[in-house]
Design an enzyme around this catalytic site. Structure first.
Site, short mmCIF file in Angstrom:
data_model
loop_
_atom_site.label_atom_id
_atom_site.label_comp_id
_atom_site.label_asym_id
_atom_site.label_seq_id
_atom_site.Cartn_x
_atom_site.Cartn_y
_atom_site.Cartn_z
N CYS A 20 0.79 -1.23 0.00
CA CYS A 20 0.00 0.00 0.00
C CYS A 20 0.83 1.29 0.00
O CYS A 20 1.38 1.65 -1.04
CB CYS A 20 -1.00 -0.05 1.16
SG CYS A 20 -2.40 1.03 0.90
N HIS A 29 -3.42 -5.86 2.28
CA HIS A 29 -3.04 -6.02 3.69
C HIS A 29 -3.71 -7.30 4.17
O HIS A 29 -4.22 -8.09 3.39
CB HIS A 29 -3.63 -4.87 4.54
CG HIS A 29 -3.16 -3.52 4.21
ND1 HIS A 29 -2.00 -2.98 4.71
CD2 HIS A 29 -3.71 -2.53 3.46
CE1 HIS A 29 -1.87 -1.74 4.30
NE2 HIS A 29 -2.89 -1.44 3.53
#
Ligand code: GLN
Length: 245
Positions: A94, A195
């Protein structure tokens, strides 16, 4: 016993939604394969000894934290890029993934420079892209599912069309919620919005990194681990996604 060193960059600043679990997973699997593993934390202003490390891991962070690590990362960028070209295994999640590109434009219009290692950029929007995600990736030469959780305001566009995404979005948003691409895959580097953490419930992706690390030392894995629980967790995310949309 052969020892592997994984550099965990900015552990106190870049770590969202369980990202650190990726390292726990790699360490445990390396151990189960019969190797030692040291996780070496590299904090702001600390040197990274590229000659001794076997892999780099960087997790996600808020826009603010990305800004904090950027200048420090810039001092390491040239060597980092060389090592990526040499096939160093790298996982960037990310915010860390976004930093590899040209820039990140926050939704207030401010521009945060990226390292410019790859030809992509990220446009921040107020409306965040949140939820479980299922993609299809080809890290082992055939299509495999990969599951995770995403939560990002940034929309990433791979402007350099030579760049290959990590996978194709089956359910969820991925790079930008529009073109069906998720992440970036270049040599042994994976940049991704996933994630969750990513590796414990995607043992094939954990092994992708372990195979890359061992191959660089001229070693091979001589056993298969029992991944029943890991695949069960993987399937649960797919089931949840099938029910929710
Ligand atoms: N700041 C970035 C975004 O919201 C990264 C967030 C994250 O790492 N989860 O797009």
């Amino acid at each position: 016993m052969e020892r592997f060193i994984i550099a965990h960059m900015y552990p106190d600043l870049l770590d969202l939604y369980g990202d650190r679990g990726n390292l726990i997973c790699l360490k445990k699997r390396l151990h189960d394969y019969g190797f030692n593993c040291e996780i070496r934390s590299i904090r702001l202003h600390e040197k990274i000894d590229f000659n001794t490390i076997d892999m780099i891991f960087m997790g996600g962070g808020s826009d603010r934290e990305q800004g904090l690590v950027y200048h420090d990362l810039l001092t390491k960028a040239e060597r980092f890029k060389e090592e990526i070209e040499n096939g160093l295994p790298v996982l960037c999640v990310c915010g860390a993934y976004q930093l590899l590109g040209k820039y990140y434009q926050a939704y207030d219009g401010s521009i945060m420079e990226g390292l410019g290692i790859f030809g992509f950029s990220t446009q921040g929007k107020k409306e965040r892209l949140i939820g479980n995600i299922l993609i299809e990736s080809e890290t082992h030469g055939k299509k495999n599912s990969v599951v995770g959780f995403e939560n990002h305001g940034g929309r990433t566009w791979l402007e350099d069309h030579q760049l290959k995404p990590f996978g194709k979005v089956i359910k969820g948003f991925g790079n930008n919620g529009q073109d069906g691409s998720e992440g970036l895959w270049y040599k042994n580097l994976i940049g991704t919005y996933l994630h969750g953490p990513l590796l414990p419930k995607n043992p094939h992706i954990a092994d992708y990194f372990i195979e890359a690390m061992t191959a660089r030392k001229g070693l091979t894995l001589n056993k298969k681990l029992n991944d029943e629980i890991e695949w069960f967790a993987h399937e649960q995310v797919i089931k949840k996604l099938q029910k929710s949309r």
